[in-house]
Design a protein around this motif. Structure first.
Motif: not given
Ligand SMILES: Cc1cc2nc3c(=O)[nH]c(=O)nc-3n(C[C@H](O)[C@H](O)[C@H](O)COP(=O)(O)OP(=O)(O)OC[C@H]3O[C@@H](n4cnc5c(N)ncnc54)[C@H](O)[C@@H]3O)c2cc1C
Length: 415
Positions: A11-13, A32-36, A40-42, A60-62, A265-267
């Motif tokens: 449940g990331g970006f 399905v996501t392991d956080e609630d 917004f990591t940036p 929260p996702y809710g 590891p999942l990937i």
């Molecule tokens: C501190 C920081 C700052 C950043 N700043 C920037 C920025 O300024 N600009 C930019 O473009 N990018 C930035 N990034 C990079 C950006 O965050 C990532 O490229 C982006 O989050 C990727 O999105 P994603 O959905 O692939 O992964 P993520 O955002 O990492 O989301 C993955 C999600 O999956 C969940 N998850 C993982 N494994 C499992 C599992 N087995 N089962 C269920 N859920 C699972 C995780 O908890 C998470 O919620 C930054 C990263 C960090 C860490």
């Protein structure tokens, strides 16, 4: 007729924005996501410094998803693409799907450096920022008021590994917070914040115009930059690094690791085509080569048609989510699926540099820095947060309540 079941892992970006785009309607969506909460990591740096609150950047996702998107808070542990099933850590019942969206992101890569995984702080989650802030406060709290400037410097030595955007944003933020705290507590001397980088320059993936602002900010925040320097080992209270064949060991209050991302590891377990770095090879439609009904995006996927600077960014994951949602829907159209492809370009960069400055690189290549860039970043990021409702609440809070940093107060007074 039953609606096709779409399971989104992560449940990331990539995952959240796919779920928001898909909504309900023609398909049955389970996230399905392991956080609630989403993160917004940036803006995790601004959370560390108290410029923003958890609710601003980690809703929260809710609060974000419609009630007909099913949410399961659990960790996906195995994927069987042939049986079209996912198993979860806690929920004993496997999840069956008609289409799967893989969006689990990466984890910190300690590149095998001795003691790094055990002893350094990662910086990817809210709890990591909380632990780091606590460590800074506790370290300050242990310093007696009459300690000599050299000893204050030694006790307040913090190392950040990796001088990519993340390392530069984090080290300037930490340095400004610590400098401010030393003054407020009337301690002698200054803290010491280092950023350690294997390559020969800071923000290696970015162009010269924005690098100049980053270098200036590092100087103004008194961050020591060690380029062409390799970290050899990390212990609970020290770092060893090597520069031009010379090794040095430094006492540290903590080491924060921002140097790189690797696959989960999942990937790793998934027996499909991958790149040399372990990223999933996908078609321009985001589908895996061998499985039409499995889509992969974000940090785990090697997308063939994007500007190279977009790899591993939120920008790319967020843009891909729209494409994923459209192609998932197309998969279940009655007639021949019409899959879309899209070329993704860099939308610009916005960095937070310390508590007073920022740097912005526009899509056209022009860069600007300073306090104005810091404000521009807040404005830009308001528009990138998920959902209109959340954007409005956060925008109003930043506008009316301000975005001043929260000083590092003694532990009892921290909130
Ligand atoms: C501190 C920081 C700052 C950043 N700043 C920037 C920025 O300024 N600009 C930019 O473009 N990018 C930035 N990034 C990079 C950006 O965050 C990532 O490229 C982006 O989050 C990727 O999105 P994603 O959905 O692939 O992964 P993520 O955002 O990492 O989301 C993955 C999600 O999956 C969940 N998850 C993982 N494994 C499992 C599992 N087995 N089962 C269920 N859920 C699972 C995780 O908890 C998470 O919620 C930054 C990263 C960090 C860490």
């Amino acid at each position: 007729m039953a609606r096709p079941r779409v399971v989104i892992l992560g449940g990331g970006f990539a995952g959240l924005f796919t779920a928001l785009e898909l909504g309900s309607g023609d398909v049955d969506v389970t996230l399905v996501t392991d956080e609630d909460h989403f993160l917004f990591t940036p803006m995790l740096y601004e959370y560390l410094s108290g410029e923003v609150e958890a609710w601003h950047i980690a809703p929260p996702y809710g609060e974000l998803l419609e009630s007909d998107v099913r949410r399961i808070q659990d960790e996906a542990v195995t994927i069987d693409p042939d049986a079209r099933r996912v198993t979860l850590a806690r929920n004993k019942e496997p999840l069956s799907y008609d289409a799967l969206v893989l969006a689990v992101g990466g984890i910190t890569n300690y590149v095998g450096v001795e003691g790094a995984e055990q002893n350094s702080f990662p910086f990817r989650k809210l709890r990591h920022a909380d632990s780091l802030r606590k460590r800074m406060v506790e370290t300050l709290d242990h310093i007696p008021p009459d300690l000599s400037p050299q000893d204050v410097r030694r006790e307040l030595t913090f190392a950040v590994v990796g001088a990519g955007a993340s390392g530069c944003e984090l080290s300037t933020k930490m340095a400004d917070l610590l400098l401010d705290a030393v003054k407020r507590r009337a301690l002698h001397g200054e803290p010491r914040v280092l950023v350690v980088e294997m390559g020969d320059k800071v923000v290696p993936g970015m162009g010269d115009p924005i690098r100049e602002f980053v270098e200036e900010a590092l100087r103004e925040s008194h961050v020591e930059v060690h380029t062409r320097t390799r970290v050899v080992s990390v212990t609970g209270d020290s770092i060893v690094f090597e520069h031009e064949g010379n090794r040095e060991q430094l006492h540290t209050a903590c080491v924060v690791w921002t140097g790189g991302v690797k696959m989960r590891p999942l990937i790793e377990q998934l027996n499909v085509e991958k790149t040399a770095r372990g990223l999933l090879k996908i078609r321009p439609t985001l589908q895996l080569a061998q499985h039409d009904n499995v889509f992969a995006l974000g940090d785990i996927a090697s997308f063939p048609d994007a500007a190279p600077t977009l790899a591993g960014t939120a920008q790319l994951a967020f843009q891909q989510a729209g494409l994923a949602a459209r192609n998932v829907k197309a998969l279940f159209k009655d007639h021949e699926p019409q899959m879309e492809t899209k070329h993704f370009e860099e939308l610009g960069e916005a960095l937070s540099l310390g508590t007073e400055r920022g740097a912005v690189l526009l899509a056209g290549g022009q860069a600007f820095g300073g306090a104005l860039a810091r404000q521009a970043r807040f404005a830009l990021y308001t528009s990138r947060l998920p959902t209109w409702h959340h954007r409005l609440r956060v925008g109003a809070s930043w506008f009316f309540e301000g975005t001043a940093p929260r000083p590092l107060l003694p532990l009892g007074l921290e909130r």
